[in-house]
Scaffold this active site. Sequence first.
Site, mmCIF file in Angstrom:
data_model
loop_
_atom_site.group_PDB
_atom_site.id
_atom_site.type_symbol
_atom_site.label_atom_id
_atom_site.label_comp_id
_atom_site.label_asym_id
_atom_site.label_seq_id
_atom_site.Cartn_x
_atom_site.Cartn_y
_atom_site.Cartn_z
ATOM 1 C CB CYS A 2 54.749 10.041 39.127
ATOM 2 S SG CYS A 2 53.974 11.030 37.920
ATOM 3 C CG ASP A 29 49.469 9.850 24.904
ATOM 4 O OD1 ASP A 29 48.866 10.470 25.682
ATOM 5 O OD2 ASP A 29 49.449 8.692 24.434
ATOM 6 C CG HIS A 71 53.430 14.532 41.538
ATOM 7 N ND1 HIS A 71 53.456 13.311 40.634
ATOM 8 C CD2 HIS A 71 52.386 14.334 42.400
ATOM 9 C CE1 HIS A 71 52.432 12.413 40.967
ATOM 10 N NE2 HIS A 71 51.910 13.100 42.013
ATOM 11 C CG ASN A 87 41.127 12.314 30.545
ATOM 12 O OD1 ASN A 87 40.069 12.795 30.205
ATOM 13 N ND2 ASN A 87 41.740 11.545 29.647
ATOM 14 N N GLY A 102 38.694 8.475 33.123
ATOM 15 C CA GLY A 102 39.634 7.507 32.745
ATOM 16 C C GLY A 102 41.277 8.089 32.849
ATOM 17 C CB THR A 153 45.767 6.075 33.032
ATOM 18 O OG1 THR A 153 46.400 6.648 32.202
ATOM 19 C CG2 THR A 153 44.547 5.277 32.502
ATOM 20 C CG HIS A 207 52.620 14.323 37.197
ATOM 21 N ND1 HIS A 207 53.735 14.454 37.532
ATOM 22 C CD2 HIS A 207 52.277 15.603 36.459
ATOM 23 C CE1 HIS A 207 54.407 15.347 37.266
ATOM 24 N NE2 HIS A 207 53.668 16.325 36.561
ATOM 25 C CG HIS A 235 48.246 14.229 31.745
ATOM 26 N ND1 HIS A 235 48.035 13.535 33.208
ATOM 27 C CD2 HIS A 235 47.472 13.728 31.022
ATOM 28 C CE1 HIS A 235 47.339 12.570 32.765
ATOM 29 N NE2 HIS A 235 46.934 12.590 31.464
ATOM 30 C CG HIS A 237 45.125 13.987 26.958
ATOM 31 N ND1 HIS A 237 45.810 13.036 26.540
ATOM 32 C CD2 HIS A 237 44.807 13.776 28.244
ATOM 33 C CE1 HIS A 237 45.729 12.045 27.607
ATOM 34 N NE2 HIS A 237 45.104 12.580 28.468
HETATM 35 P P1 AMP Z 1 45.161 9.854 31.015
HETATM 36 O O1 AMP Z 1 44.317 8.822 30.767
HETATM 37 O O2 AMP Z 1 44.509 11.269 30.885
HETATM 38 O O3 AMP Z 1 45.740 9.847 32.547
HETATM 39 O O4 AMP Z 1 46.380 10.089 30.234
HETATM 40 C C1 AMP Z 1 47.665 9.442 30.303
HETATM 41 C C2 AMP Z 1 48.415 9.345 28.917
HETATM 42 O O5 AMP Z 1 49.487 9.234 29.014
HETATM 43 C C3 AMP Z 1 47.519 8.271 27.969
HETATM 44 O O6 AMP Z 1 47.048 9.162 26.837
HETATM 45 C C4 AMP Z 1 48.844 7.632 27.703
HETATM 46 O O7 AMP Z 1 49.031 7.125 26.284
HETATM 47 C C5 AMP Z 1 50.175 8.409 27.913
HETATM 48 N N1 AMP Z 1 51.253 7.863 28.403
HETATM 49 C C6 AMP Z 1 51.417 7.169 29.460
HETATM 50 N N2 AMP Z 1 52.943 6.639 29.481
HETATM 51 C C7 AMP Z 1 53.636 7.440 28.540
HETATM 52 C C8 AMP Z 1 54.910 7.519 28.173
HETATM 53 N N3 AMP Z 1 55.856 6.764 28.896
HETATM 54 N N4 AMP Z 1 55.264 8.388 27.327
HETATM 55 C C9 AMP Z 1 54.085 9.393 26.551
HETATM 56 N N5 AMP Z 1 52.838 9.090 26.976
HETATM 57 C C10 AMP Z 1 52.361 8.229 27.946
HETATM 58 ZN ZN ZN Z 2 54.514 13.066 38.947
#
Ligand code: AMP
Ligand code: ZN
Length: 111
Positions: free
Chosen positions: A3, A29, A45, A85, A91, A93, A96, A98, A100
């Site tokens: 992760c 981000d 996690h 999300n 969406g 991705t 874990h 989080h 925004h």
């Molecule tokens: P989500 O699509 O809601 O899962 O958001 C994941 C977010 O994590 C996206 O906005 C990515 O730009 C951000 N993200 C992915 N890898 C990193 C990283 N190494 N550092 C900071 N943000 C990241």
């Molecule tokens: Zn994690």
Amino acid sequence: MECVFCKIIEGIIPSEKVYEDENCVIIKDIEPIAPIHYLMIPKKHYAYLEEASVSEAMELSFMLNKIGQLKDELGLGNGYRLIINQGDDAGQTVKHLHIHILAGKKLNWEV
Ligand code: AMP
Ligand code: ZN
């Protein structure tokens, strides 16, 4: 450990941290979609809201409260939007959980 956010919390992957306490971190981000785009990440996690234990769910509510307390420090004083999300249609991705935190301009409202 697969992760990316666990790796950020462990310090294995670098990040721009703007806040940290025993329960969570707030980082910038890497691909911002607003002038201010932070991610608040619980240190434990889990991917989905329903997976949170009672204590994790309580920590999550304290985390939301913390965002409000930090709003001036984080440049959110003119207003901000929180997004979680959950799942593929939203969406998500990174699996874990989080939050925004978007701010820094008048945010439009589209889906
Ligand atoms: P989500 O699509 O809601 O899962 O958001 C994941 C977010 O994590 C996206 O906005 C990515 O730009 C951000 N993200 C992915 N890898 C990193 C990283 N190494 N550092 C900071 N943000 C990241
Ligand atoms: Zn994690």
